[in-house]
Design a protein around this motif. Sequence first.
Motif, mmCIF file in Angstrom:
data_model
loop_
_atom_site.group_PDB
_atom_site.id
_atom_site.type_symbol
_atom_site.label_atom_id
_atom_site.label_comp_id
_atom_site.label_asym_id
_atom_site.label_seq_id
_atom_site.Cartn_x
_atom_site.Cartn_y
_atom_site.Cartn_z
ATOM 1 N N LEU A 235 40.175 41.217 35.714
ATOM 2 C CA LEU A 235 41.510 40.814 36.148
ATOM 3 C C LEU A 235 42.174 41.916 36.960
ATOM 4 O O LEU A 235 42.730 41.680 38.022
ATOM 5 C CB LEU A 235 42.382 40.504 34.927
ATOM 6 C CG LEU A 235 42.460 39.041 34.513
ATOM 7 C CD1 LEU A 235 43.343 38.914 33.281
ATOM 8 C CD2 LEU A 235 43.002 38.189 35.642
ATOM 9 N N PHE A 236 42.073 43.140 36.433
ATOM 10 C CA PHE A 236 42.689 44.258 37.140
ATOM 11 C C PHE A 236 42.072 44.407 38.531
ATOM 12 O O PHE A 236 42.775 44.593 39.515
ATOM 13 C CB PHE A 236 42.530 45.560 36.354
ATOM 14 C CG PHE A 236 43.134 46.751 37.059
ATOM 15 C CD1 PHE A 236 44.464 47.103 36.840
ATOM 16 C CD2 PHE A 236 42.383 47.494 37.954
ATOM 17 C CE1 PHE A 236 45.033 48.174 37.513
ATOM 18 C CE2 PHE A 236 42.944 48.568 38.631
ATOM 19 C CZ PHE A 236 44.269 48.915 38.400
ATOM 20 N N ASN A 237 40.735 44.323 38.597
ATOM 21 C CA ASN A 237 40.060 44.495 39.887
ATOM 22 C C ASN A 237 40.554 43.490 40.909
ATOM 23 O O ASN A 237 40.840 43.835 42.056
ATOM 24 C CB ASN A 237 38.544 44.357 39.717
ATOM 25 C CG ASN A 237 37.938 45.595 39.100
ATOM 26 O OD1 ASN A 237 38.552 46.666 39.112
ATOM 27 N ND2 ASN A 237 36.745 45.457 38.545
ATOM 28 N N VAL A 238 40.677 42.228 40.488
ATOM 29 C CA VAL A 238 41.107 41.194 41.429
ATOM 30 C C VAL A 238 42.574 41.409 41.809
ATOM 31 O O VAL A 238 42.939 41.396 42.989
ATOM 32 C CB VAL A 238 40.906 39.794 40.826
ATOM 33 C CG1 VAL A 238 41.494 38.732 41.734
ATOM 34 C CG2 VAL A 238 39.423 39.536 40.610
ATOM 35 N N LEU A 239 43.423 41.635 40.821
ATOM 36 C CA LEU A 239 44.855 41.763 41.104
ATOM 37 C C LEU A 239 45.144 42.994 41.958
ATOM 38 O O LEU A 239 46.000 42.962 42.842
ATOM 39 C CB LEU A 239 45.653 41.821 39.792
ATOM 40 C CG LEU A 239 45.627 40.510 39.001
ATOM 41 C CD1 LEU A 239 46.439 40.648 37.717
ATOM 42 C CD2 LEU A 239 46.153 39.350 39.835
ATOM 43 N N ALA A 240 44.412 44.092 41.702
ATOM 44 C CA ALA A 240 44.656 45.306 42.481
ATOM 45 C C ALA A 240 44.117 45.152 43.895
ATOM 46 O O ALA A 240 44.631 45.763 44.832
ATOM 47 C CB ALA A 240 44.003 46.505 41.801
#
Lengths: 353, 302
Positions: free
Chosen positions: B90-95
């Motif tokens: 999730l973090f990878n996509v959102l960032a």
Amino acid sequence: MPKATFSELRLEGVTRAFAKSVALSDLSLTVKNGEFVALLGPSGCGKSTALNCLAGLLPLSAGTISLDDRRVDTLAPERRGFGMVFQNYALFPHLSVRRNVAFGLQMHKTPKAEIARRVDAALNLVQLSAHGNKHPSQLSGGQQQRVAIARAVVMEPQVVLMDEPLSNLDAKLRHEMRGEMQRLHRELGLTTVYVTHDQEEALSLADRLVVLHDGRVQQIGKPEEVYLRPVNTFVADFMGYRNLLAMTADGEGAGGDLHVSGLGMSLTARHPIAGDARGAVTVAIRPDDLVVGEVEGNRIDVLVQSVEYLGKDFELEVQTEQGARLFLRTSEHLSIGQRVTIGVRPDRVMVYS
Amino acid sequence: MTAAVSKGARPSLRHRLADRGFDRILLLVLPALTFMLVLFFYPAVYGGVLSFQPLGGKGGPFGDYAKFFGDPYMRESIWNTFRIALPAALFNVLAAIPIAVRMRGRVRGKRTMNTLLVVPISLGTVLVSEGLLTYLGPRGWLNRTLMGLGIIHQPIQLVHNMWGVIISLIITGFPFAFLLTLSYISGINPKMEEAASTLGAGPWKRFRYVTLPLLAPGLAITFCLTFVLAFAVFPSAVLLGNPAGDSHVLAVAAANAAFQQYDYPMASAISVITAVFELLVVALVLALRSRLYSGSTAGGKG
């Protein structure tokens, strides 16, 4: 949404420079409320740059744009309230036709009932009421174009900007849409700035033309002024004066007429435009102003080189005895190798120093 | 070829096959197909079958599955894996979204920035783990700097627990997410945002109502890929995490079964369980994606 009225849109010294080149230089223009102005020129002349500057999509390098006394060039596009129709329509592919048209009203938090009413009216105006629930990809090019127009005019913008809106349509549809554009402008009376490279489109739609070349204004005038009296060889060439001849001016004759000669021709020009009446000049003549037979003493003896059948008439390429090539349009059926005398009315001979 | 089609006669076999999209060029897929069959499909099926043959036949075909779900420590590895893989993906996509939004089009220094962002792909997970171990450790630069500045008084524990694993998954997984997002976002015609701005939409509304809906299907795919990468986490879980505690993920459990207890059927069963959960998440995301608009984002003539 501010539905303010204004009396004129004023551009003063509008300039846009990119890193290495100046795309638009010192454009000054006053557009009256309700007027239809066309920016005309070949690709790379700066006309789209001018439109993007007006829309706020490109910042100006210099100059101002104002509505009456209110400066707008410092406003972001979303706060300027100008509608824009893009060359590739730029419809939102994920939204239905209705929601495309409603987009701007939703952004301005218009009440739902009013959105529905205005979207219906706009779709009705562009004759797409039956297609409201389709997605843009299900429509033909002409229909997509009309959605783009509806999306812009539903906002009742103070100014509508159109960037070559018909250039992606085929010839027949383009002609049809030209009529639509005229009808829309008549019915809505929206102030319109219209960019095109098609002189026919500009002549038929606009109240006034602005001819641009290399980022500079060449001529501003009513369509017939620009068509009949181009101010320089560039405008003449662009407006279809295919015969551009290097000749010599011999001085004024009777009644302000000017004699020009060279390339085995000797012609009389009336109302010459360029000032000095002696020396090297460029003579510009439209192919359809040349006629078979002598006209008021203007005669050129030529040999027919090629004949192109265009349906209504013929386009001929002919050569004078000294080898100068001329183009003319005539309904007379001549054949290759025939010797004929052609002429041109003195007031249709343009002379530029 | 002389198979002239006389009237009434059936066209030749080759023509009939060509009509259905079979021709000789299709033979070019054979090497790849062989490779897949021999090196992926066969081992996968072999492992699948093996998972139903517990050592000594204990508990019937489902013996190892029963044993896995019956053991709280083993069962918890599922939760551990999700707890690490979901936040990291999730973090990878959102960032990736804001950076990709910023980096599309012509930006000064774009190539340098992209290179910096993508370099971690070329570093192996082991190298990244070793680096992080010293950098994030109790006596590493990060803790020493924070303590030197008086922001913290005790070193924060970022290695030998799940945080270390999550951080390493972000470092190695972010470049994938960024590159994918960038390519999706570059495919969206910027004229549509310009159109939205002339209709009165400010930057946030343009993103919310134009860019995001068109980007969402791509983000779903990006999430699936980074999630799958993170779900199979192994080296960093062992090196940076606490493989006996909160980083006892499915891959660690399978490796322990295979190489410490020499229980290949059990390891195979854990692998099958891993695959099932992975596919469940991917299927869920793809199901949500199918409800989105996923056609052309060129915004021109259809």
